[in-house]
Motif scaffolding. Structure first.
Motif, PDB file in Angstrom:
ATOM      1  N   THR A  81      -4.228 -11.744  -8.956  1.00 24.38           N
ATOM      2  CA  THR A  81      -3.345 -11.027  -8.030  1.00 24.38           C
ATOM      3  C   THR A  81      -3.273  -9.550  -8.401  1.00 24.38           C
ATOM      4  OG1 THR A  81      -2.026 -13.022  -7.719  1.00 24.38           O
ATOM      5  CG2 THR A  81      -1.023 -10.952  -7.061  1.00 24.38           C
ATOM      6  N   ASP A  87      -6.590  -7.826  -7.668  1.00 25.71           N
ATOM      7  CA  ASP A  87      -6.760  -7.648  -6.225  1.00 25.71           C
ATOM      8  C   ASP A  87      -5.901  -6.490  -5.710  1.00 25.71           C
ATOM      9  OD1 ASP A  87      -8.569  -9.715  -6.114  1.00 25.71           O
ATOM     10  OD2 ASP A  87      -7.109 -11.206  -5.394  1.00 25.71           O
ATOM     11  N   ASP A  88      -4.649  -6.421  -6.179  1.00 26.35           N
ATOM     12  CA  ASP A  88      -3.775  -5.314  -5.788  1.00 26.35           C
ATOM     13  C   ASP A  88      -4.328  -3.979  -6.266  1.00 26.35           C
ATOM     14  OD1 ASP A  88      -2.040  -7.066  -4.572  1.00 26.35           O
ATOM     15  OD2 ASP A  88      -0.579  -7.069  -6.222  1.00 26.35           O
ATOM     16  N   LYS A 129      -7.209  -2.973  -4.105  1.00 27.85           N
ATOM     17  CA  LYS A 129      -6.759  -2.470  -2.801  1.00 27.85           C
ATOM     18  C   LYS A 129      -6.247  -1.042  -2.925  1.00 27.85           C
ATOM     19  CE  LYS A 129      -5.540  -7.001  -0.952  1.00 27.85           C
ATOM     20  NZ  LYS A 129      -4.429  -7.905  -0.611  1.00 27.85           N
ATOM     21  N   LYS A 130      -5.534  -0.755  -4.011  1.00 29.97           N
ATOM     22  CA  LYS A 130      -5.012   0.601  -4.211  1.00 29.97           C
ATOM     23  C   LYS A 130      -6.148   1.589  -4.450  1.00 29.97           C
ATOM     24  CE  LYS A 130      -0.490  -0.807  -5.843  1.00 29.97           C
ATOM     25  NZ  LYS A 130       0.480  -0.802  -6.932  1.00 29.97           N
ATOM     26  N   GLU A 177       6.385  -3.686  -7.771  1.00 24.18           N
ATOM     27  CA  GLU A 177       6.318  -5.032  -7.201  1.00 24.18           C
ATOM     28  C   GLU A 177       6.202  -4.995  -5.683  1.00 24.18           C
ATOM     29  OE1 GLU A 177       9.676  -7.261  -8.560  1.00 24.18           O
ATOM     30  OE2 GLU A 177       8.996  -7.221 -10.651  1.00 24.18           O
ATOM     31  N   SER A 218       4.741  -2.632  -4.076  1.00 24.84           N
ATOM     32  CA  SER A 218       3.525  -1.838  -3.799  1.00 24.84           C
ATOM     33  C   SER A 218       3.838  -0.531  -3.090  1.00 24.84           C
ATOM     34  CB  SER A 218       2.531  -2.643  -2.961  1.00 24.84           C
ATOM     35  OG  SER A 218       2.114  -3.786  -3.660  1.00 24.84           O
TER      36      SER A 218
END
Length: 152
Positions: free
Chosen positions: A17, A20-21, A24-25, A146, A148
């Motif tokens: 997780t 992946d975050d 994406k950032k 948390e 984002s």
């Protein structure tokens, strides 16, 4: 001696997780910097990722230094202020203090003890107040992470 590292299933899910975050950032940041009109795709290179990684590391180290410096300034400045006020008062009443030293030392000791107690308790109060403010800021920052809301 190298020890074997074993991840639990929940730990692996959390790592996936987080990565992946982070991915994406990174993609969002690169899209913002490489978004040209008329292009249908954006190519991400290793150099792009390395540049974003450097920005994150530099930003974190600068942020940590500034937080520490700002915290120390908020603690030390009021103490210097009160010491300066004390020096002014001492200068104004210098003759009276000299007489007190020679004629009534116990009274001077009580006054100095009160001053030292006030200075120490004031410094501790400022330190506790600063720690509470730091904890609140850290909690707000963690909540933003948390949710984002923090961009690379």
């Amino acid at each position: 001696m190298n020890k074997e590292i074993i991840y639990t299933e929940s730990a692996l899910k959390k790592i996936n997780t987080i990565t992946d975050d982070f991915k994406k950032k990174i993609e969002a940041e690169i899209i913002n910097s490489k978004n040209f009109l008329g292009e249908e795709s954006i190519e991400i290179t290793a150099a792009d990722i390395e540049e974003i990684y450097k920005q994150v590391r530099i930003g974190q180290s600068i942020s940590n230094k500034l937080v520490y410096k700002n915290r120390m300034m908020r603690i030390i400045l009021p103490i210097y202020f009160f010491i300066g006020v004390f020096m002014i008062i001492f200068g104004l009443f210098y003759d009276n203090i000299q007489n007190m030293i020679h004629e009534n030392p116990p009274q001077l000791m009580i006054i100095l003890s009160g001053f030292i107690l006030s200075l120490v308790s004031g410094a501790l109060y400022l330190l506790v107040k600063q720690r509470i403010a730091d904890r609140i800021n850290r909690e707000k920052y963690e909540d933003k992470i948390e949710n984002s809301e923090i961009k690379l």
